[in-house]
Design a protein around this motif. Sequence first.
Motif, PDB file in Angstrom:
ATOM      1  N   SER A 153       8.039  10.467   1.180  1.00  0.00           N
ATOM      2  CA  SER A 153       6.694  10.089   1.563  1.00  0.00           C
ATOM      3  C   SER A 153       5.896   9.769   0.316  1.00  0.00           C
ATOM      4  O   SER A 153       6.167  10.292  -0.756  1.00  0.00           O
ATOM      5  N   VAL A 154       4.936   8.880   0.492  1.00  0.00           N
ATOM      6  CA  VAL A 154       4.084   8.440  -0.593  1.00  0.00           C
ATOM      7  C   VAL A 154       2.653   8.482  -0.086  1.00  0.00           C
ATOM      8  O   VAL A 154       2.368   8.011   1.017  1.00  0.00           O
ATOM      9  N   LEU A 163     -10.443   7.557   1.757  1.00  0.00           N
ATOM     10  CA  LEU A 163      -9.392   7.980   2.689  1.00  0.00           C
ATOM     11  C   LEU A 163      -8.010   7.792   2.078  1.00  0.00           C
ATOM     12  O   LEU A 163      -7.792   6.899   1.271  1.00  0.00           O
ATOM     13  N   LYS A 164      -7.093   8.653   2.498  1.00  0.00           N
ATOM     14  CA  LYS A 164      -5.705   8.575   2.057  1.00  0.00           C
ATOM     15  C   LYS A 164      -4.821   8.647   3.291  1.00  0.00           C
ATOM     16  O   LYS A 164      -5.167   9.257   4.286  1.00  0.00           O
ATOM     17  N   THR A 165      -3.681   8.010   3.205  1.00  0.00           N
ATOM     18  CA  THR A 165      -2.695   8.073   4.279  1.00  0.00           C
ATOM     19  C   THR A 165      -1.344   8.362   3.644  1.00  0.00           C
ATOM     20  O   THR A 165      -1.124   8.093   2.469  1.00  0.00           O
ATOM     21  N   ARG A 166      -0.456   8.928   4.434  1.00  0.00           N
ATOM     22  CA  ARG A 166       0.898   9.226   3.946  1.00  0.00           C
ATOM     23  C   ARG A 166       1.847   8.219   4.565  1.00  0.00           C
ATOM     24  O   ARG A 166       1.949   8.099   5.781  1.00  0.00           O
ATOM     25  N   LEU A 167       2.550   7.470   3.693  1.00  0.00           N
ATOM     26  CA  LEU A 167       3.573   6.544   4.144  1.00  0.00           C
ATOM     27  C   LEU A 167       4.886   7.320   4.180  1.00  0.00           C
ATOM     28  O   LEU A 167       5.397   7.744   3.147  1.00  0.00           O
ATOM     29  N   VAL A 168       5.397   7.540   5.379  1.00  0.00           N
ATOM     30  CA  VAL A 168       6.644   8.278   5.572  1.00  0.00           C
ATOM     31  C   VAL A 168       7.775   7.260   5.625  1.00  0.00           C
ATOM     32  O   VAL A 168       7.744   6.334   6.429  1.00  0.00           O
ATOM     33  N   ILE A 169       8.744   7.437   4.753  1.00  0.00           N
ATOM     34  CA  ILE A 169       9.842   6.490   4.643  1.00  0.00           C
ATOM     35  C   ILE A 169      11.135   7.177   5.030  1.00  0.00           C
ATOM     36  O   ILE A 169      11.572   8.108   4.359  1.00  0.00           O
ATOM     37  N   ASN A 170      11.737   6.730   6.113  1.00  0.00           N
ATOM     38  CA  ASN A 170      13.028   7.255   6.560  1.00  0.00           C
ATOM     39  C   ASN A 170      14.054   6.136   6.442  1.00  0.00           C
ATOM     40  O   ASN A 170      13.723   4.969   6.521  1.00  0.00           O
ATOM     41  N   GLU A 171      15.325   6.512   6.309  1.00  0.00           N
ATOM     42  CA  GLU A 171      16.380   5.512   6.255  1.00  0.00           C
ATOM     43  C   GLU A 171      16.435   4.711   7.550  1.00  0.00           C
ATOM     44  O   GLU A 171      16.878   3.589   7.576  1.00  0.00           O
ATOM     45  N   THR A 172      15.946   5.283   8.630  1.00  0.00           N
ATOM     46  CA  THR A 172      15.989   4.612   9.926  1.00  0.00           C
ATOM     47  C   THR A 172      14.672   3.978  10.304  1.00  0.00           C
ATOM     48  O   THR A 172      14.410   3.732  11.463  1.00  0.00           O
ATOM     49  N   SER A 173      13.794   3.738   9.317  1.00  0.00           N
ATOM     50  CA  SER A 173      12.456   3.174   9.589  1.00  0.00           C
ATOM     51  C   SER A 173      12.549   1.881  10.346  1.00  0.00           C
ATOM     52  O   SER A 173      13.312   1.027  10.062  1.00  0.00           O
TER      53      SER A 173
END
Length: 173
Positions: A153-154, A163-173
């Motif tokens: 996650s970034v 504001l901030k958001t979390r970019l969740v990165i999965n191999e199956t994105s």
Amino acid sequence: MVPRSNISVQKTLYEVLSVSEGATYNEIRAAYKSAALNTHPDKAQTTLESLPSTEQQEFSSVQKAWEILRHPTSRADYDKQLQSSRQNIEIIASEIKVGDMIIESTVDTLELLYPCRCGDYFSITSCELSEMGIFVSGDGEVELQASDSASASVVLGCGSCSLKTRLVINETS
């Protein structure tokens, strides 16, 4: 890759002694005496070295709290550090995935954008992601990810507001 959280669940020195942050010297001293008596190795009729590590750590925490909070200058320094650490806590507005982002292609890179409620965007480039071992194809699919992690996650900041958001990165994105 940014760890999911860098906030430790650690008691403040005031919490160790069970006093408020506005406590007077006498209140802190009384709380210290009580906590020291309750956590002292003699109470368990043992030595500090033979105490279980949690009890030893608790007694040491009480001692540390007293050493810092009893002196006005060290207490003021601690209060400044405590306030500063509270201001640096990142509050994440939402979590998003690569598939939720708008992908804009330039000559040499991809820019991934997500609209913020203020009207601006959260953004990250494919170059920034590749530095973290994450590669994104032109259609937004994660092609390769660092082998030491199944997901990452970034935290992204908005270009205009706080504001901030979390970019969740999965191999199956």
